[in-house]
Design an enzyme around this catalytic site. Structure first.
Site, short mmCIF file in Angstrom:
data_model
loop_
_atom_site.label_atom_id
_atom_site.label_comp_id
_atom_site.label_asym_id
_atom_site.label_seq_id
_atom_site.Cartn_x
_atom_site.Cartn_y
_atom_site.Cartn_z
N GLY A 163 0.83 -1.20 0.00
CA GLY A 163 0.00 0.00 0.00
C GLY A 163 0.86 1.24 0.00
O GLY A 163 0.57 2.21 0.72
N ARG A 167 -2.42 -2.21 -5.24
CA ARG A 167 -3.41 -3.12 -5.81
C ARG A 167 -4.13 -2.47 -6.99
O ARG A 167 -4.20 -3.05 -8.07
CB ARG A 167 -4.43 -3.56 -4.76
CG ARG A 167 -5.46 -4.55 -5.30
CD ARG A 167 -6.39 -5.07 -4.23
NE ARG A 167 -7.21 -4.00 -3.67
CZ ARG A 167 -8.15 -4.20 -2.73
NH1 ARG A 167 -8.33 -5.43 -2.24
NH2 ARG A 167 -8.86 -3.20 -2.27
N ASP A 191 -2.18 -8.13 -5.50
CA ASP A 191 -3.19 -8.11 -4.45
C ASP A 191 -2.68 -8.93 -3.26
O ASP A 191 -2.48 -10.14 -3.38
CB ASP A 191 -4.49 -8.70 -4.99
CG ASP A 191 -5.64 -8.60 -4.00
OD1 ASP A 191 -5.41 -8.27 -2.82
OD2 ASP A 191 -6.79 -8.87 -4.41
N ASN A 247 1.70 -2.15 5.36
CA ASN A 247 0.93 -0.92 5.52
C ASN A 247 -0.47 -1.00 4.92
O ASN A 247 -1.38 -0.30 5.36
CB ASN A 247 1.70 0.25 4.88
CG ASN A 247 0.86 1.50 4.77
OD1 ASN A 247 0.58 2.17 5.77
ND2 ASN A 247 0.43 1.82 3.56
N SER A 304 -3.26 0.31 14.47
CA SER A 304 -4.01 1.56 14.66
C SER A 304 -4.37 1.71 16.12
O SER A 304 -4.45 0.72 16.86
CB SER A 304 -5.29 1.53 13.81
OG SER A 304 -6.17 2.57 14.18
N TYR A 344 -12.56 -3.07 11.62
CA TYR A 344 -11.22 -2.47 11.55
C TYR A 344 -10.47 -2.67 12.87
O TYR A 344 -9.28 -3.01 12.88
CB TYR A 344 -11.37 -0.99 11.24
CG TYR A 344 -10.08 -0.26 10.93
CD1 TYR A 344 -9.40 -0.49 9.74
CD2 TYR A 344 -9.56 0.68 11.82
CE1 TYR A 344 -8.24 0.20 9.44
CE2 TYR A 344 -8.40 1.37 11.52
CZ TYR A 344 -7.74 1.13 10.33
OH TYR A 344 -6.59 1.81 10.04
N SER A 345 -11.17 -2.48 13.99
CA SER A 345 -10.53 -2.67 15.30
C SER A 345 -10.09 -4.12 15.48
O SER A 345 -9.00 -4.39 16.00
CB SER A 345 -11.50 -2.26 16.41
OG SER A 345 -11.79 -0.88 16.35
N ALA A 346 -10.94 -5.06 15.06
CA ALA A 346 -10.59 -6.47 15.17
C ALA A 346 -9.38 -6.80 14.31
O ALA A 346 -8.46 -7.52 14.73
CB ALA A 346 -11.79 -7.34 14.76
N LYS A 358 -6.99 -4.75 13.19
CA LYS A 358 -5.77 -4.10 13.67
C LYS A 358 -5.29 -4.71 15.00
O LYS A 358 -4.09 -4.78 15.26
CB LYS A 358 -6.00 -2.60 13.81
CG LYS A 358 -6.23 -1.89 12.47
CD LYS A 358 -5.03 -2.05 11.54
CE LYS A 358 -5.15 -1.21 10.29
NZ LYS A 358 -3.96 -1.32 9.41
#
Length: 240
Positions: free
Chosen positions: A10, A35, A61, A87, A139, A152-154, A156
Site C-alpha cells: 500500500g 493493488r 493483491d 501498511n 491503529s 477495523y478494530s478487530a 488491527k
C-alpha cells in the site's frame, strides 16, 4: 545486491507514501506495492527518484496468496530484502449490528490474510541471511477499539497479536518484528471524518502527519532499534 530493499505494501499514497519516501532517503531501494492505485504509486516512485533515491512499483493483491508469493520470489531474485512494511489496509465503517458480512470479511482479510500472505515468504528470505526488520501498521483502533469500526478494530488488534507471536519465533534468527499504531493522521481515509470533533479527544489537540508515522517506522527498521522486537509504538498524540 549490496543495497538493502524495503517492500512497502500500500505504498502509493498516505502513510505508505511517506514511509517509502523516508526509507528511500535512508538509502533503501524501495518497492512500492499497490493493488489498484497505479497512478499514485508511480507518482510516489517518481518523487523518490527525483530526490535521488531508488524505487520501483509492483502491483499485486496481498489477499491473493499465490500472487504475493510469486511477487516476493521475483523481488528476492534480484534484491536483498532487508525490510518489510505491512501498511496496506482498508476501512468499511458502520455499526456492528448493521454491518454487512462482506464489509466484515473484506477488512479482516485485507489486514490479516494480507499480513500472512506477504510476511511468510519474506521471512523465509530473511531467515536465510539471519537479519531483517518487519514493521506492521496497526491503529489506535486496534488498541482501544472505536465505535463504528468493529471490523477495523478487530483486524488491527489481530495484527498486534500476530506480530507479537511472530516476533518471538524469529528473534533468535536476527529478525525483528514490531508494530506502529497511528492515531488520526492526515490521509484520504479521514476526509469524511468529523475531524474537529475528534481533535477534542486528542490530548495534543491536532491531527498527525504521515511523516511523523514514517519516522517511527524508519527508526524501527534501523540499527538504532537493534534491541527492540515485539513492541507496539503508538503515534497518536496521546489518544491511546
Amino acid at each position: 545486491m549490496d543495497q538493502q530493499t524495503a517492500i512497502v505494501t500500500g505504498g502509493g499514497r498516505g502513510i505508505g507514501r511517506a514511509i517509502g519516501l523516508e526509507l528511500a532517503a535512508c538509502g533503501y531501494f524501495v518497492i512500492l506495492n499497490y493493488r489498484s492505485g497505479r497512478d499514485a504509486a508511480e507518482q510516489t516512485r517518481d518523487e523518490i527518484r527525483s530526490a535521488g533515491g531508488s524505487a520501483e512499483i509492483m502491483g499485486f493483491d496481498i489477499t491473493d496468496a499465490a500472487a504475493a508469493k510469486e511477487a516476493v520470489a521475483e523481488i528476492a531474485a534480484g534484491h536483498d530484502i532487508g525490510v518489510l512494511v505491512n501498511n496496506a489496509g482498508i476501512t468499511a465503517d458502520g455499526l456492528f449490528v448493521m454491518m454487512p458480512e462482506k464489509d466484515w470479511h473484506d477488512v479482516i482479510t485485507t489486514a490479516l490474510s494480507g499480513f500472512y500472505n506477504v510476511t511468510k515468504p519474506v521471512l523465509k528470505q530473511m531467515m536465510r541471511k539471519k537479519r531483517g526488520s518487519v514493521v506492521t501498521l496497526s491503529s489506535v483502533s486496534g488498541i482501544r477499539g472505536n465505535r463504528g469500526q468493529a471490523n477495523y478494530s478487530a483486524a488491527k488488534a489481530g495484527l498486534i497479536g500476530a506480530s507479537k507471536a511472530v516476533s518471538a519465533e524469529v528473534a533468535r534468527l536476527g529478525i525483528r518484528v514490531n508494530v506502529v499504531a497511528p492515531g488520526l493522521i492526515e490521509t484520504e481515509m479521514i476526509q469524511e471524518a468529523p475531524v474537529d470533533f475528534i481533535k477534542q479527544m486528542i490530548p495534543m489537540a491536532r491531527i498527525g502527519r504521515p511523516g511523523e508515522v514514517a519516522k517511527v517506522v524508519r527508526f524501527l527498521c534501523s540499527e538504532d532499534a537493534s534491541y527492540i522486537t515485539g513492541a507496539v509504538i503508538s503515534v497518536d498524540g496521546g489518544m491511546g
